[in-house]
Scaffold this motif. Structure first.
Motif, PDB file in Angstrom:
ATOM      1  N   MET A  72       0.937  -1.352  -0.105  1.00 39.92           N
ATOM      2  CA  MET A  72      -0.075   0.060  -0.005  1.00 39.92           C
ATOM      3  C   MET A  72       0.837   1.447  -0.086  1.00 39.92           C
ATOM      4  N   ASP A  73       0.365   2.539  -0.351  1.00 42.48           N
ATOM      5  CA  ASP A  73       1.079   3.524  -0.299  1.00 42.48           C
ATOM      6  C   ASP A  73       1.523   4.115   0.944  1.00 42.48           C
ATOM      7  N   ASN A  74       2.648   4.550   1.196  1.00 38.37           N
ATOM      8  CA  ASN A  74       3.096   5.141   2.494  1.00 38.37           C
ATOM      9  C   ASN A  74       2.846   4.082   3.614  1.00 38.37           C
ATOM     10  N   HIS A  75       3.358   3.054   3.319  1.00 35.69           N
ATOM     11  CA  HIS A  75       3.008   1.567   4.261  1.00 35.69           C
ATOM     12  C   HIS A  75       3.959   1.866   5.726  1.00 35.69           C
ATOM     13  N   MET A  76       5.153   2.808   5.525  1.00 35.46           N
ATOM     14  CA  MET A  76       6.112   2.962   6.386  1.00 35.46           C
ATOM     15  C   MET A  76       5.529   3.932   7.480  1.00 35.46           C
ATOM     16  N   LEU A  77       4.712   5.030   6.939  1.00 36.82           N
ATOM     17  CA  LEU A  77       4.063   6.250   7.622  1.00 36.82           C
ATOM     18  C   LEU A  77       3.080   5.475   8.390  1.00 36.82           C
ATOM     19  N   VAL A  78       2.441   4.484   7.561  1.00 39.79           N
ATOM     20  CA  VAL A  78       1.157   3.951   8.425  1.00 39.79           C
ATOM     21  C   VAL A  78       1.550   3.166   9.534  1.00 39.79           C
ATOM     22  N   GLY A  79       2.715   2.373   9.418  1.00 36.83           N
ATOM     23  CA  GLY A  79       3.297   1.452  10.447  1.00 36.83           C
ATOM     24  C   GLY A  79       3.717   2.325  11.639  1.00 36.83           C
ATOM     25  N   ARG A  80       4.325   3.372  11.483  1.00 37.75           N
ATOM     26  CA  ARG A  80       4.512   4.611  12.522  1.00 37.75           C
ATOM     27  C   ARG A  80       3.439   4.967  13.391  1.00 37.75           C
ATOM     28  N   GLU A  81       2.355   5.216  12.487  1.00 42.82           N
ATOM     29  CA  GLU A  81       1.172   5.700  13.111  1.00 42.82           C
ATOM     30  C   GLU A  81       0.546   4.608  14.037  1.00 42.82           C
ATOM     31  N   LEU A  82       0.574   3.542  13.493  1.00 43.28           N
ATOM     32  CA  LEU A  82      -0.116   2.371  14.364  1.00 43.28           C
ATOM     33  C   LEU A  82       0.686   2.076  15.378  1.00 43.28           C
ATOM     34  N   ALA A  83       1.928   2.010  15.499  1.00 41.48           N
ATOM     35  CA  ALA A  83       2.746   2.015  16.671  1.00 41.48           C
ATOM     36  C   ALA A  83       2.590   2.924  17.745  1.00 41.48           C
ATOM     37  N   ARG A  84       2.474   4.086  17.263  1.00 41.45           N
ATOM     38  CA  ARG A  84       2.475   5.204  18.050  1.00 41.45           C
ATOM     39  C   ARG A  84       1.070   5.161  18.953  1.00 41.45           C
ATOM     40  N   ILE A  85      -0.141   4.661  18.248  1.00 42.75           N
ATOM     41  CA  ILE A  85      -1.393   4.295  19.010  1.00 42.75           C
ATOM     42  C   ILE A  85      -1.022   3.214  20.207  1.00 42.75           C
TER      43      ILE A  85
END
Length: 374
Positions: A72-85
């Motif tokens: 998916m697009d921006n998968h690393m950015l999404v992973g960072r946000e999920l870990a932050r939650i």
């Protein structure tokens, strides 16, 4: 006619019942609308690997950004946000005393994560894999699967493995003639799903980690001290055997028999109280002079770690208890006749004396009600 009336009455009653569970927009010339917030539907949490024993001390933890396996697009950015939650959820629930999150890290496998965490001084590293992710935002259904893996950095062994899936469904509007029921999605259903799973995962994590200061019976304010002193029975002192049994059950200090535990700091090999502990003892004096404890006799007991000899630690713990009594009487305004002191040396540790943090907890002062009749 009667049947139609009955149907309308039943429908109206159903609308009233549903209204108690959601937001209602009554209508006169059009149908009444009932909105329900979409729930988070979760699978049962699967704990595939778990430690054999509880930890003896609180670990230093490093959390990695999650790896989104799905293209998916921006998968690393999404992973960072999920870990932050997850980091925010566990921090709010006080799962770990220290858990660092570095969003700039990039997950390249467990071996690399363990190596990085070890170099950073962490005892544990937590990685998350997201093999399945659908994000519909506020207009469509969202679903996510989360795999959490925890490794110890010394040997790289997998200690804990947990998997769970969650889904927030967008449902079609249900038309009940007199009213409609619409399922309302939040602005971020995916955030709700991840936070809900993180809260579920906190339960087995807490059962594995050592008890917190509050669970052990420590307090740092007059209200907490008063509550724990009142709950103490004053019989049998600290109860080393009872403490060991309670620790094994993860319930240390929960029975209140020990009274309150205090982290009073002294100079090295001395009974001289450090100035940094004055505010703590002032809170204790306030508690002892308060309405609930005023005029009641208490016992102040000193405890030591295992440094030096047993005889030395015994005398040191007694002198430190006497120093606390002197402070309470001379600076706190507590009647000295109401305070009895005793020392237990190194005989009743809360934890093995294997680290500076454990020794600090073992070097404590306890205060309980005195029911000895002395």
């Amino acid at each position: 006619m009667k049947r139609s009336l009955c149907i309308l009455v039943v429908t109206a009653l159903a609308a009233l019942a549903l209204a108690g569970c959601g937001h209602v927009e009554p209508g006169v010339t059009q149908q009444t609308k009932i909105y329900h917030d979409a729930p988070v539907d979760k699978s049962r949490l699967a704990v595939n690997v778990r430690p054999k024993a509880k930890l003896d001390e609180s670990p230093q933890v490093l959390l990695y950004p999650f790896w989104v396996a799905q293209k998916m697009d921006n998968h690393m950015l999404v992973g960072r946000e999920l870990a932050r939650i997850v980091h925010q959820t566990w921090t709010g629930l006080e799962v770990f005393q220290t858990i660092d999150y570095d969003p700039q890290l990039i997950y390249r496998g467990p071996e690399q994560a363990v190596s990085v965490a070890r170099a950073a001084g962490a005892d544990l590293v937590i990685v998350g894999i997201v093999p399945y992710l659908i994000t519909g935002g506020s207009v469509d259904s969202s679903a996510v699967t989360l795999q959490i893996r925890i490794y110890e950095t010394k040997g790289g062994n997998l200690l804990l493995s947990m998997d769970q899936s969650a889904r927030v469904n967008a449902k079609r509007t249900q038309d009940w003639i007199l009213f409609t029921i619409e399922t309302r999605l939040s602005d971020s259903p995916l955030t709700e799903a991840i936070a809900s799973m993180a809260a579920d995962m906190a339960v087995p994590l807490k059962s594995w980690l050592p008890p917190t200061d509050a669970e052990l019976g420590f307090a740092d304010n007059a209200l907490g001290m008063t509550r724990r002193i009142l709950a103490s029975g004053g019989s049998g002192g600290s109860g080393g055997e009872a403490n060991s049994r309670a620790l094994a059950q993860g319930l240390a200090g929960a029975n209140g028999k020990d009274g309150v535990k205090l982290k009073v700091e002294f100079d090295v090999d001395s009974a001289r109280i450090r100035e940094g502990s004055y505010p703590l003892l002032n809170e204790l004096a306030q508690a002892l002079k308060g309405d609930q404890l005023h005029g009641r006799k208490v016992v102040v007991s000193g405890h030591a770690d295992s440094d030096h000899t047993r005889e030395y630690n015994q005398k040191l713990s007694e002198r430190r208890a006497q120093s606390v009594k002197a402070y309470l009487a001379e600076r706190g305004g507590v009647d000295a006749k109401l305070i009895r002191t005793e020392g237990f040396g190194e005989m009743r540790p809360l934890f093995p004396n294997t680290s500076a943090a454990n020794k600090q907890r073992n070097r404590r002062v306890e205060v309980r009600l005195d029911q000895s009749g002395r």
